[in-house]
Scaffold this active site. Structure first.
Site, PDB file in Angstrom:
ATOM      1  N   LYS A   1      19.843 -13.219  30.993  1.00 45.71           N
ATOM      2  CA  LYS A   1      18.624 -13.630  31.218  1.00 45.71           C
ATOM      3  C   LYS A   1      18.056 -14.745  30.283  1.00 45.71           C
ATOM      4  CE  LYS A   1      14.251 -12.839  30.457  1.00 45.71           C
ATOM      5  NZ  LYS A   1      13.581 -14.182  30.667  1.00 45.71           N
TER       6      LYS A   1
ATOM      7  N   GLU B   1      17.941  -8.946  17.562  1.00 43.78           N
ATOM      8  CA  GLU B   1      17.683  -9.714  16.542  1.00 43.78           C
ATOM      9  C   GLU B   1      16.288 -10.470  16.613  1.00 43.78           C
ATOM     10  OE1 GLU B   1      16.868 -12.522  14.532  1.00 43.78           O
ATOM     11  OE2 GLU B   1      17.883 -13.857  15.779  1.00 43.78           O
TER      12      GLU B   1
ATOM     13  N   CYS C   1      14.124 -17.971  13.299  1.00 47.69           N
ATOM     14  CA  CYS C   1      13.755 -16.629  12.773  1.00 47.69           C
ATOM     15  C   CYS C   1      13.897 -16.569  11.436  1.00 47.69           C
ATOM     16  CB  CYS C   1      14.444 -15.682  13.642  1.00 47.69           C
ATOM     17  SG  CYS C   1      16.310 -15.808  13.721  1.00 47.69           S
TER      18      CYS C   1
ATOM     19  N   GLU D   1       4.657 -13.776  10.869  1.00 48.87           N
ATOM     20  CA  GLU D   1       5.464 -14.661  11.426  1.00 48.87           C
ATOM     21  C   GLU D   1       4.805 -15.913  12.233  1.00 48.87           C
ATOM     22  OE1 GLU D   1       9.970 -15.260  13.072  1.00 48.87           O
ATOM     23  OE2 GLU D   1       8.761 -14.017  14.065  1.00 48.87           O
TER      24      GLU D   1
END
Length: 498
Positions: free
Chosen positions: A191, A266, A300, A398
């Site tokens: 996806k 992750e 990231c 973040e």
């Protein structure tokens, strides 16, 4: 809803191509069971490019069924050498079309064309080539128990793998997940991110051209709350591999308990960069800058928290701000001089601007940037905050944009305490001329990846993944083979006696 499965598109660089719009299930592009479209926009202009068909739970069921049939049939019976040959073909097709795919990702994601070509597509080609070579080298072991007894182990594929990729590196993340899964003999339902589905759909055409059996690779566009959720909860999916935010990773992990799926996550990061007073200052500035500003800060592993030893703090900040201002060349992602493109969406831009306002409210000093660059597209000036501390929201959370905080530390113990004061543990950078000090800090920092005198280095043969809330498992290198296989032990009684 339009029944169109393909549409001719003209890329911003003047190249025309045929873009698939449908769902890629069982080796053909098809319409979804229920009419639904996802608009895809160009973040450099804020205007829609096209719309793609979105999968529902019914379509996820069809894709999983196709993958299961392929796993139990032709794909499972294919030799490992033949699997490797197909992966080599796919790698070569990616290499052939790398300029086109890079342009698709640049238009769809907003990253510069040069970065998409020289980083993303180069990596994707090498990843497929690397795992093509691994396909017939996944071995078990033979274990002697007694003169009349032995055992051996087999490394077997898991089965049907659901894979959910993010929008920041659309084609590269596809490669990281699909290549090792196929090399190990699994089948895939991928996806794409709803913001960036175009290159993944184009990949379906390459799967067809390479000659893969039906159902081995299935690709669906769709919303995470619908298609992603259905894939994560599906009782006939054996593994979920996900890259994205930690918040979504927790939801994926919870959904995967439906049948105790194998998982690889992750997730997010808030990675520190630690600069000691004996570091080569200009190099530390350049690497630290690249570590946060690359890919519009949408990485990231971005080293978004910089800690600088007190004695060189002022000089580091001066050089860092100067470099940030001089290299802030925002604009058309296809222009050769552009260094920074737009953020991926209006929502992402608004989120970053909100964090900047919060940083100012909390008393951080805005040294440069912090404003929207243009009324057209989703551009934001690279932003530097100084005089920050660990309790500030911009230091703890973040942001996923070109925003960095620069703080002071006194000694190694203080640096480690501040670096590890986070729920994340994805990566860390250390700058020092004392390699013993660098190695000592590397062993104590709570992160899955550490760079000494560099930042954000990555290689397809080296494991990628984090500690704590940054994820579970590893991608890349031989470690990814462990993530896509399971071990079977076979006991053999040669003497046939008790």
């Amino acid at each position: 809803m339009s029944s169109t499965l393909f549409q001719n598109l003209l890329l911003p660089n003047g190249v025309a191509y045929e873009q698939p719009l449908g769902l890629f299930i069982d080796n053909v592009f098809v319409l979804p069971a229920e009419p639904s479209l996802i608009p895809v926009e160009n973040p450099a202009t804020g205007k829609d490019i096209i719309s793609v068909h979105a999968a529902s739970g019914i379509d996820v069921n069809k894709a999983v069924a196709a993958a299961r049939q392929a796993f139990r049939g032709e794909w499972r019976s294919l030799s490992a050498t033949d699997r490797g040959s197909l992966l080599f073909k796919l790698a070569n097709l990616i290499h052939r079309d790398q300029k086109l795919i890079a342009a698709i990702d640049s238009m769809d994601n907003g990253k510069t064309y040069n970065e998409a070509l020289t980083i993303d597509l180069d990596e994707a080609y090498n990843v497929f080539k690397y795992y093509a070579g691994w396909a017939d080298k996944i071995y078990g072991r033979t274990i002697e128990i007694a003169p009349s007894k032995l055992a051996y182990t087999l490394q077997e594929p898991l089965g049907v793998c659901g894979q959910i990729i993010p929008w920041n590196y659309p084609f590269m993340m596809l490669a990281w997940k699909v290549a090792p899964a196929l090399a190990c003999g699994n089948t895939v339902v991928l996806k794409s991110a709803e913001q960036t589905p175009l290159s993944a759909l184009y990949f379906g055409k390459l799967v067809q051209e390479a000659g893969f059996p039906k159902g081995v690779v299935n690709i669906i566009s769709g919303l995470g709350s619908i298609a992603g959720s259905a894939l994560a909860m599906h009782m006939d999916v054996d593994k979920i591999a996900f890259t994205g935010s930690t918040a979504t990773g927790r939801l994926i992990m919870k959904a995967a308990t439906s049948n105790l799926k194998n998982i690889t996550l992750e997730c997010g990061g808030k990675s520190p960069s630690i600069v000691f007073e004996d570091a080569k200052l200009e190099q530390a500035v350049k690497w630290s800058h690249a570590g946060i500003m690359g890919n519009q800060g949408q990485v990231c592993t971005s080293t978004s928290r910089i800690y600088v030893q007190e004695s060189i703090y002022d000089k580091f900040v001066e050089l860092f701000v100067k470099l940030t201002q001089e290299s802030a060349k925002l604009g058309d992602p296809f222009a050769g001089e552009t260094i920074q493109g737009p953020q991926v969406s209006a929502a992402q831009l608004d989120k970053i601007l909100q964090y900047i306002e919060e940083g100012k409210r909390e008393g951080a000093h805005l040294a440069t940037g912090g404003v929207r660059h243009s009324s057209e597209g989703y551009f934001i000036e690279p932003t530097v905050f100084t005089n920050t501390h660990e309790e500030m929201k911009i230091v703890k959370e973040e942001i996923f944009g070109p925003v960095v905080t620069i703080s002071k530390f006194s000694d190694a113990a203080d640096a480690l305490k501040k670096a590890n004061d986070t729920s994340y543990g994805l990566a860390a950078a250390i700058f020092t001329s004392d390699i013993e000090n660098g190695l000592a800090i590397a062993s104590k920092v709570e992160a899955g990846m550490v760079w000494i005198n560099s930042s954000n280095d990555s290689h397809f043969g080296i494991p990628f993944g984090g500690y704590k809330s940054s994820g579970i498992g590893r991608e890349l290198g031989p470690y990814a083979l462990d993530a896509y296989t399971q071990t079977k032990a076979v006991h053999v009684n040669l003497g046939n006696t008790l």
